[in-house]
Design a protein around this motif. Structure first.
Motif, mmCIF file in Angstrom:
data_model
loop_
_atom_site.group_PDB
_atom_site.id
_atom_site.type_symbol
_atom_site.label_atom_id
_atom_site.label_comp_id
_atom_site.label_asym_id
_atom_site.label_seq_id
_atom_site.Cartn_x
_atom_site.Cartn_y
_atom_site.Cartn_z
ATOM 1 N N TYR A 27 0.766 -1.115 -0.095
ATOM 2 C CA TYR A 27 -0.102 0.013 0.063
ATOM 3 C C TYR A 27 0.709 1.408 -0.021
ATOM 4 O O TYR A 27 0.327 1.993 -0.623
ATOM 5 C CB TYR A 27 -0.885 -0.060 1.105
ATOM 6 C CG TYR A 27 -1.823 1.120 1.609
ATOM 7 C CD1 TYR A 27 -2.951 1.268 0.570
ATOM 8 C CD2 TYR A 27 -1.169 2.178 2.095
ATOM 9 C CE1 TYR A 27 -3.833 2.372 0.705
ATOM 10 C CE2 TYR A 27 -2.553 3.414 2.320
ATOM 11 C CZ TYR A 27 -3.583 3.361 1.666
ATOM 12 O OH TYR A 27 -4.507 4.521 1.640
ATOM 13 N N GLY A 60 -10.855 4.133 9.363
ATOM 14 C CA GLY A 60 -9.924 3.674 8.176
ATOM 15 C C GLY A 60 -8.548 4.115 8.252
ATOM 16 O O GLY A 60 -8.318 4.859 7.208
ATOM 17 N N GLY A 62 -5.863 2.715 7.876
ATOM 18 C CA GLY A 62 -5.062 2.230 7.019
ATOM 19 C C GLY A 62 -3.575 1.944 7.664
ATOM 20 O O GLY A 62 -3.599 1.234 8.583
ATOM 21 N N ASP A 83 -10.031 0.315 11.781
ATOM 22 C CA ASP A 83 -10.085 -0.139 10.485
ATOM 23 C C ASP A 83 -10.514 -1.467 10.245
ATOM 24 O O ASP A 83 -10.556 -2.362 11.116
ATOM 25 C CB ASP A 83 -8.485 -0.213 9.796
ATOM 26 C CG ASP A 83 -8.505 -0.252 8.210
ATOM 27 O OD1 ASP A 83 -8.057 1.049 7.749
ATOM 28 O OD2 ASP A 83 -8.907 -1.160 7.599
ATOM 29 N N ILE A 84 -11.321 -1.678 9.106
ATOM 30 C CA ILE A 84 -11.791 -2.831 8.891
ATOM 31 C C ILE A 84 -11.011 -4.048 8.514
ATOM 32 O O ILE A 84 -11.239 -5.065 8.724
ATOM 33 C CB ILE A 84 -13.057 -2.811 7.689
ATOM 34 C CG1 ILE A 84 -14.097 -3.835 7.831
ATOM 35 C CG2 ILE A 84 -12.571 -2.802 6.591
ATOM 36 C CD1 ILE A 84 -15.319 -3.531 6.849
ATOM 37 N N ASP A 108 -15.931 -2.088 11.650
ATOM 38 C CA ASP A 108 -16.546 -1.448 10.431
ATOM 39 C C ASP A 108 -16.897 -0.024 10.796
ATOM 40 O O ASP A 108 -17.609 0.110 11.997
ATOM 41 C CB ASP A 108 -17.887 -2.148 10.393
ATOM 42 C CG ASP A 108 -18.660 -1.867 8.794
ATOM 43 O OD1 ASP A 108 -18.216 -0.598 8.431
ATOM 44 O OD2 ASP A 108 -19.375 -2.614 8.389
ATOM 45 N N ALA A 109 -16.726 0.978 10.067
ATOM 46 C CA ALA A 109 -17.021 2.312 10.493
ATOM 47 C C ALA A 109 -18.581 2.483 10.649
ATOM 48 O O ALA A 109 -18.966 3.377 11.120
ATOM 49 C CB ALA A 109 -16.639 3.265 9.384
ATOM 50 N N ASN A 125 -9.509 9.751 6.542
ATOM 51 C CA ASN A 125 -8.922 10.106 5.273
ATOM 52 C C ASN A 125 -9.227 9.100 4.312
ATOM 53 O O ASN A 125 -8.643 7.860 4.378
ATOM 54 C CB ASN A 125 -7.572 10.453 5.511
ATOM 55 C CG ASN A 125 -6.948 10.944 3.871
ATOM 56 O OD1 ASN A 125 -7.677 11.619 3.467
ATOM 57 N ND2 ASN A 125 -5.722 10.382 3.722
HETATM 58 C C1 LIG Z 1 -7.633 4.367 0.924
HETATM 59 S S1 LIG Z 1 -7.345 3.655 2.455
HETATM 60 C C2 LIG Z 1 -7.083 5.094 3.526
HETATM 61 C C3 LIG Z 1 -6.169 4.756 4.725
HETATM 62 C C4 LIG Z 1 -5.484 5.963 5.494
HETATM 63 N N1 LIG Z 1 -6.781 6.803 6.118
HETATM 64 C C5 LIG Z 1 -4.795 6.832 4.693
HETATM 65 O O1 LIG Z 1 -4.849 7.800 4.646
HETATM 66 O O2 LIG Z 1 -3.694 6.533 3.974
HETATM 67 C C6 LIG Z 1 -8.944 3.187 2.798
HETATM 68 C C7 LIG Z 1 -8.745 2.382 4.313
HETATM 69 O O3 LIG Z 1 -10.274 2.446 4.870
HETATM 70 C C8 LIG Z 1 -10.565 1.069 5.351
HETATM 71 N N2 LIG Z 1 -11.741 0.914 5.237
HETATM 72 C C9 LIG Z 1 -12.651 0.354 4.082
HETATM 73 N N3 LIG Z 1 -13.976 0.203 4.440
HETATM 74 C C10 LIG Z 1 -14.027 0.421 6.025
HETATM 75 C C11 LIG Z 1 -15.125 0.361 6.909
HETATM 76 N N4 LIG Z 1 -16.359 -0.114 6.341
HETATM 77 N N5 LIG Z 1 -14.939 0.372 8.073
HETATM 78 C C12 LIG Z 1 -13.466 0.716 8.462
HETATM 79 N N6 LIG Z 1 -12.727 0.833 7.609
HETATM 80 C C13 LIG Z 1 -12.686 0.792 6.420
HETATM 81 C C14 LIG Z 1 -9.662 0.037 4.282
HETATM 82 O O4 LIG Z 1 -9.328 -1.127 5.156
HETATM 83 C C15 LIG Z 1 -8.317 1.014 4.346
HETATM 84 O O5 LIG Z 1 -7.377 0.692 5.168
#
Ligand SMILES: C[S@@+](CC[C@H](N)C(=O)[O-])C[C@H]1O[C@@H](n2cnc3c(N)ncnc32)[C@H](O)[C@@H]1O
Length: 275
Positions: A27, A60, A62, A83-84, A108-109, A125
């Motif tokens: 990532y 989230g 990440g 984070d999920i 889950d958010a 973000n």
């Molecule tokens: C594009 S990444 C962004 C990560 C971080 N915030 C950054 O700025 O680098 C999106 C993140 O959201 C998480 N995500 C996706 N759906 C989610 C949910 N329903 N609940 C919690 N996290 C989630 C993913 O696992 C991933 O780590």
């Protein structure tokens, strides 16, 4: 009251989780866009130069880019990263280094395992675009924020990947690009949840790639490829794929093939005196 705004198709959460778990090792090679948007998100509140809220939740999280920045805000006492995908949270843990996060939460958010009014601020973000039910996710953020607390997030808007969408639509009728929610719907969801002082703004960031295939590899590397249930499995058809590629190639400029990412920045507050 039922919100009558744009609502998206339901994502398969297991697919989203697996996709980000798979992407967690690679990532950070693909995150320049997320970092740029994350930095601009913090500027929305001048967060790095303002006194820190005591308890912050990063939704989230990440690999922890935003969490790390938040942890540097002077005066911060507790930071939770949610984070999920557990693979992502493991990276957050190592990324945070010296700062001992109060908690890393794999959840889950749309269903946050924290008590009501648990934190002073929620940041996020580029995660909410993966929620199936954005109203529910926003309601959850509202619930865990204390009165007078703040909510600050970024997501992608409908202009995102417009070139890829248009190129595919000239090739077949399948769903190949995730759908993104517009500013007005986001404003309405926030108001419906009870937030006040809502501000939603957006900007189009154009990235250039050597080829459409490079764009798709980039999306895959950041776990952001097409994950909605309308996507075509199996033989999408080499013919349709080639046709999409040649439609996309027609958009080439001297900088490469363009891809628009509409970054949407949101700030809102939970009013005083409410639950
Ligand atoms: C594009 S990444 C962004 C990560 C971080 N915030 C950054 O700025 O680098 C999106 C993140 O959201 C998480 N995500 C996706 N759906 C989610 C949910 N329903 N609940 C919690 N996290 C989630 C993913 O696992 C991933 O780590």
């Amino acid at each position: 009251m039922t919100a009558q705004f744009t609502q998206r198709k339901i994502f398969n959460k297991a697919v989203v989780r697996q996709s980000f778990d798979d992407a967690s090792d690679s990532y950070n090679q693909f995150t320049s866009l997320q970092r740029e948007i994350g930095s601009r998100l913090l500027e929305q509140r001048d967060a790095l130069n303002s006194p820190a809220p005591k308890k912050v939740l990063d939704i989230g999280a990440g690999t922890g880019y935003l969490s790390k920045k938040i942890s540097e805000i002077n005066g911060l006492r507790e930071l939770y990263g949610l984070d999920i995908a557990v693979g992502m949270l493991n990276k957050t843990k190592s990324h945070l280094g010296e700062f001992k996060a109060a908690g890393l939460i794999c959840a889950d958010a749309e269903s946050i395992p924290l008590a009501g009014s648990a934190v002073n601020a929620v940041y996020s973000n580029l995660a909410y675009q993966w929620c199936s039910d954005l109203q529910r996710a926003i309601d959850e953020a509202y619930r865990v924020i204390k009165p007078e607390g703040t909510f600050t997030f970024s997501t992608f808007g409908p202009q995102t990947l417009r070139e890829l969408k248009a190129s595919w639509s000239s090739a077949d009728n399948g769903v190949h690009v995730n759908e993104f929610i517009d500013d007005d719907s986001i404003r309405n969801y926030l108001a419906e949840a009870g937030f006040c002082n809502i501000d939603v703004s957006s900007e189009n960031i154009i990235n250039y790639y050597d080829s459409p295939k490079h764009l798709m590899l980039d999306l895959k590397g950041m776990g952001a490829h097409n994950m909605n249930p309308g996507r075509n499995h199996g033989l999408t058809g080499i013919k349709a794929f080639k046709s999409m590629l040649s439609a996309y190639e027609a958009l080439r400029t001297e900088k490469g093939v363009p891809a628009c990412f509409q970054a949407v920045y949101v700030t809102a507050e939970k009013p005083a005196g409410c639950k």
